[in-house]
Design an enzyme around this catalytic site. Structure first.
Site, PDB file in Angstrom:
ATOM      1  N   LYS A 118     -25.454 -67.408  24.876  1.00 31.82           N
ATOM      2  CA  LYS A 118     -26.645 -67.195  25.701  1.00 31.82           C
ATOM      3  C   LYS A 118     -27.744 -68.193  25.316  1.00 31.82           C
ATOM      4  CE  LYS A 118     -29.764 -64.032  24.321  1.00 31.82           C
ATOM      5  NZ  LYS A 118     -31.144 -64.533  24.226  1.00 31.82           N
ATOM      6  N   ASN A 119     -27.958 -68.380  24.004  1.00 33.25           N
ATOM      7  CA  ASN A 119     -29.073 -69.226  23.577  1.00 33.25           C
ATOM      8  C   ASN A 119     -28.835 -70.717  23.797  1.00 33.25           C
ATOM      9  OD1 ASN A 119     -30.472 -66.969  22.922  1.00 33.25           O
ATOM     10  ND2 ASN A 119     -30.442 -67.276  20.701  1.00 33.25           N
TER      11      ASN A 119
ATOM     12  N   CYS B  13     -44.065 -59.400  21.296  1.00 33.38           N
ATOM     13  CA  CYS B  13     -42.887 -58.619  21.675  1.00 33.38           C
ATOM     14  C   CYS B  13     -42.505 -57.752  20.493  1.00 33.38           C
ATOM     15  CB  CYS B  13     -41.738 -59.510  22.118  1.00 33.38           C
ATOM     16  SG  CYS B  13     -40.878 -60.316  20.796  1.00 33.38           S
TER      17      CYS B  13
ATOM     18  N   ARG C 160     -44.687 -64.143  18.355  1.00 34.32           N
ATOM     19  CA  ARG C 160     -44.006 -65.183  19.146  1.00 34.32           C
ATOM     20  C   ARG C 160     -44.936 -66.101  19.947  1.00 34.32           C
ATOM     21  NH1 ARG C 160     -38.075 -63.086  20.667  1.00 34.32           N
ATOM     22  NH2 ARG C 160     -37.600 -65.240  20.210  1.00 34.32           N
TER      23      ARG C 160
ATOM     24  N   ASP D 234     -30.922 -63.563  13.789  1.00 35.78           N
ATOM     25  CA  ASP D 234     -30.258 -62.797  14.850  1.00 35.78           C
ATOM     26  C   ASP D 234     -29.049 -62.003  14.343  1.00 35.78           C
ATOM     27  OD1 ASP D 234     -32.106 -63.625  16.664  1.00 35.78           O
ATOM     28  OD2 ASP D 234     -30.813 -65.013  17.746  1.00 35.78           O
TER      29      ASP D 234
ATOM     30  N   ARG E  18     -29.000 -57.772  27.746  1.00 38.10           N
ATOM     31  CA  ARG E  18     -29.669 -59.072  27.847  1.00 38.10           C
ATOM     32  C   ARG E  18     -28.809 -60.174  27.221  1.00 38.10           C
ATOM     33  NH1 ARG E  18     -34.634 -59.596  24.779  1.00 38.10           N
ATOM     34  NH2 ARG E  18     -34.146 -61.708  25.353  1.00 38.10           N
TER      35      ARG E  18
HETATM   36  C1  UD1 Z   1     -34.896 -68.613  19.193  1.00 37.37           C
HETATM   37  C2  UD1 Z   1     -33.768 -67.742  19.686  1.00 37.37           C
HETATM   38  C3  UD1 Z   1     -33.818 -66.356  19.036  1.00 37.37           C
HETATM   39  C4  UD1 Z   1     -33.856 -66.494  17.515  1.00 37.37           C
HETATM   40  C5  UD1 Z   1     -34.950 -67.459  17.081  1.00 37.37           C
HETATM   41  C6  UD1 Z   1     -34.914 -67.753  15.593  1.00 37.37           C
HETATM   42  C7  UD1 Z   1     -33.393 -68.579  21.920  1.00 37.37           C
HETATM   43  C8  UD1 Z   1     -33.496 -68.346  23.385  1.00 37.37           C
HETATM   44  N1  UD1 Z   1     -33.887 -67.622  21.116  1.00 37.37           N
HETATM   45  O1  UD1 Z   1     -36.110 -67.970  19.579  1.00 37.37           O
HETATM   46  O2  UD1 Z   1     -32.666 -65.637  19.433  1.00 37.37           O
HETATM   47  O3  UD1 Z   1     -34.124 -65.225  16.946  1.00 37.37           O
HETATM   48  O4  UD1 Z   1     -34.822 -68.706  17.776  1.00 37.37           O
HETATM   49  O5  UD1 Z   1     -33.695 -68.254  15.228  1.00 37.37           O
HETATM   50  O6  UD1 Z   1     -32.855 -69.588  21.487  1.00 37.37           O
HETATM   51  N2  UD1 Z   1     -43.379 -70.057  16.228  1.00 37.37           N
HETATM   52  C9  UD1 Z   1     -44.716 -70.418  16.205  1.00 37.37           C
HETATM   53  N3  UD1 Z   1     -45.190 -71.216  17.216  1.00 37.37           N
HETATM   54  C10 UD1 Z   1     -44.407 -71.673  18.234  1.00 37.37           C
HETATM   55  C11 UD1 Z   1     -43.042 -71.299  18.239  1.00 37.37           C
HETATM   56  C12 UD1 Z   1     -42.563 -70.493  17.223  1.00 37.37           C
HETATM   57  O7  UD1 Z   1     -45.443 -70.028  15.313  1.00 37.37           O
HETATM   58  O8  UD1 Z   1     -44.900 -72.390  19.098  1.00 37.37           O
HETATM   59  C13 UD1 Z   1     -42.832 -69.192  15.156  1.00 37.37           C
HETATM   60  C14 UD1 Z   1     -42.293 -67.859  15.672  1.00 37.37           C
HETATM   61  O9  UD1 Z   1     -43.319 -66.891  15.785  1.00 37.37           O
HETATM   62  C15 UD1 Z   1     -41.276 -67.495  14.612  1.00 37.37           C
HETATM   63  C16 UD1 Z   1     -40.729 -68.873  14.194  1.00 37.37           C
HETATM   64  O10 UD1 Z   1     -41.692 -69.825  14.608  1.00 37.37           O
HETATM   65  O11 UD1 Z   1     -41.912 -66.905  13.506  1.00 37.37           O
HETATM   66  C17 UD1 Z   1     -39.393 -69.215  14.782  1.00 37.37           C
HETATM   67  O12 UD1 Z   1     -39.436 -69.003  16.184  1.00 37.37           O
HETATM   68  P1  UD1 Z   1     -38.578 -69.851  17.192  1.00 37.37           P
HETATM   69  O13 UD1 Z   1     -37.550 -70.648  16.469  1.00 37.37           O
HETATM   70  O14 UD1 Z   1     -39.475 -70.575  18.103  1.00 37.37           O
HETATM   71  O15 UD1 Z   1     -37.852 -68.709  18.027  1.00 37.37           O
HETATM   72  P2  UD1 Z   1     -37.466 -68.808  19.544  1.00 37.37           P
HETATM   73  O16 UD1 Z   1     -37.178 -70.230  19.865  1.00 37.37           O
HETATM   74  O17 UD1 Z   1     -38.432 -68.056  20.363  1.00 37.37           O
END
Ligand code: UD1
Length: 434
Positions: free
Chosen positions: A22-23, A120, A125, A308, A400
């Protein structure tokens, strides 16, 4: 709302097949926004987040065809005209990965309007790193009324250093950089296999990307991208969930159609916990005949132990002799499953980012509530070994990201049923009497 009814105690035996990731599928679908030509994606999992992405893209003017019958895991996306480069709150709130359209839309259309995701269940996030990166590429960004509006005549290559590793942030900016003028160098990138898979697709579309899967990615911008055909990598989280299902039930399970190389951190921890696994080509056999031992985990970015898989591993160590410490480093509030596991008899104490799990605790069936995607998976795992019949509510969370999980588990001997909304009272009565 659908529920799962699970009667525990059956060892899982046989072969279970893993779907596409999915990711990886989500960013690859967003990548289709970068070209007017059709992008054909194979091994697309049939999960709700894919439907949401389809709705998101069609609302912008894209044509998204999902295959039927034997071709049910294929989708063709054509974004010839994008009349409304917008992602509404209604869609973004159900799936935060919707923000993946931000980069491609600005790159292709010169403008984008995307709802801010908000918090969330598992944490705040934010998407500040996506925004900062796009600004480095020359986009003008305004935040108003809960939306981000980004504009740029043409993005310009730049050096981007991520303050923190972000998976979708890396993917979003990688897509944007493919159509920017000049070279972009991205540092401190996420190294997840899903990032490398997206780069594979983009390169097939004519992008010039090097280093995806490592911490530095270089992109030479091109003026246009073309259509391509691409097969999505297997879902390492679904594979990991089934491996733990085999281990926790004391079964002998062959998890087929996965990539064992993507499962390194999990397989090492399982070995420490006394679980025998045997990777063989595109499958992993798990044999749960040894008693489980306590084992600590600490979630990290890839190639570390994936956040995850944290909830599922926690369910596993409730069945291990001794104390295990589970440390969550990626999200601040990702222990929602712990309270539900405690209701089933687990002994878990939360101390900030750490959970101390004392085992082995016999689990007993209860009515429990799924709070997020991976939390629901951990409740399914616990239910598979609980005494009696567990009812898991709000399984839309699991839908999902897991394709027909109840059918796949039933195929290897689990006693699991879905009860739907259609005749909820009758179904619940049947569940009680069977
Ligand atoms: C992706 C995955 C999710 C997984 C996560 C971490 C997808 C669709 N989802 O989520 O399943 O749990 O990676 O492996 O691929 N952060 C910030 N600022 C930003 C972006 C992120 O502070 O602009 C922080 C987040 O709050 C979190 C950390 O960085 O603490 C990692 O998040 P991130 O890798 O971005 O997760 P997702 O990409 O949303």
């Amino acid at each position: 709302m659908d529920k799962f009814v699970i009667r525990g105690g059956e060892p899982l035996l046989g072969t279970v097949r893993v779907s596409g990731a999915k990711n990886a599928a989500l960013p690859c679908m967003a990548a289709a926004l970068l070209t007017q030509e059709p992008v054909i994606l194979e091994n697309i999992p049939q999960v709700r987040d894919i439907q949401t992405t389809r709705n998101l893209l069609t609302a912008m003017g894209a044509e998204v065809e999902l295959g039927y019958g034997r071709a049910q895991h294929r989708t063709t996306i054509q974004c010839e005209k994008l009349e409304a480069p917008e992602a509404s709150y209604e869609l973004v709130k159900t799936m935060r990965a919707s923000t993946l359209v931000l980069g491609p839309l600005v790159a292709r259309c010169g403008r984008a309007r995307v709802s801010l995701p908000g918090g969330c269940a598992i944490g705040a996030r934010p998407i500040d790193l996506h925004i900062k990166g796009l600004e480095r590429l020359g986009a003008q960004i305004v935040q108003e009324h809960g939306y981000i509006e980004a504009r740029a005549h043409r993005l310009k290559g730049a050096e981007i250093v991520f303050d923190k590793i972000t998976v979708t942030g890396t993917e979003d900016l990688l897509m944007a950089a493919t159509l920017a003028e000049g070279e972009t160098i991205m540092q401190n990138c996420a190294r997840e296999p899903e990032v490398a898979d997206l780069a594979d697709l983009l390169n097939k579309m004519g992008a010039k990307i090097e280093g995806a899967g490592s911490e530095t990615i270089r992109v030479k911008g091109v003026s246009r991208l073309k259509g391509a055909k691409h097969r999505i990598i297997p879902d390492r989280i679904e594979a990991g969930t089934f491996i733990i299902a085999g281990a926790i039930t004391g079964g002998d399970l062959n998890v087929a159609g996965c990539d064992p190389e993507h499962l390194g951190a999990l397989l090492r921890k399982l070995e420490e916990a006394g679980v025998k696994t045997r990777p063989n080509g595109e499958s992993v056999r798990v044999m749960g005949d040894n008693p489980l031992k306590a084992c600590d985990i600490l979630t990290e970015e890839y190639p570390g132990f994936p956040t995850d898989m944290q909830a599922q591993f926690m369910a596993l160590v409730t069945q291990a002799e001794g104390s295990s410490i589970v440390t969550e480093n990626i999200f601040e509030n990702r222990f929602m499953h712990a309270q539900e596991l405690v209701r089933m008899g687990a002994n878990i104490k939360i101390e900030g980012r750490r959970a101390v799990v004392r085992g082995k605790s016999p689990l007993s069936a209860a009515a429990v509530l799924a709070s997020d995607l991976r939390a629901s998976a951990s409740l399914v795992l616990a239910a598979l070994v609980a005494d009696g019949e567990t009812i898991i509510d709000r399984v839309y969370h699991i839908d999902r990201g897991y394709e027909r999980i109840e059918e796949k588990l039933k195929g290897v001997g689990a006693q699991i049923r879905r009860i739907g909304e259609l005749f909820p009272k009758r179904a619940a009565a049947q569940a009680r009497s069977s």
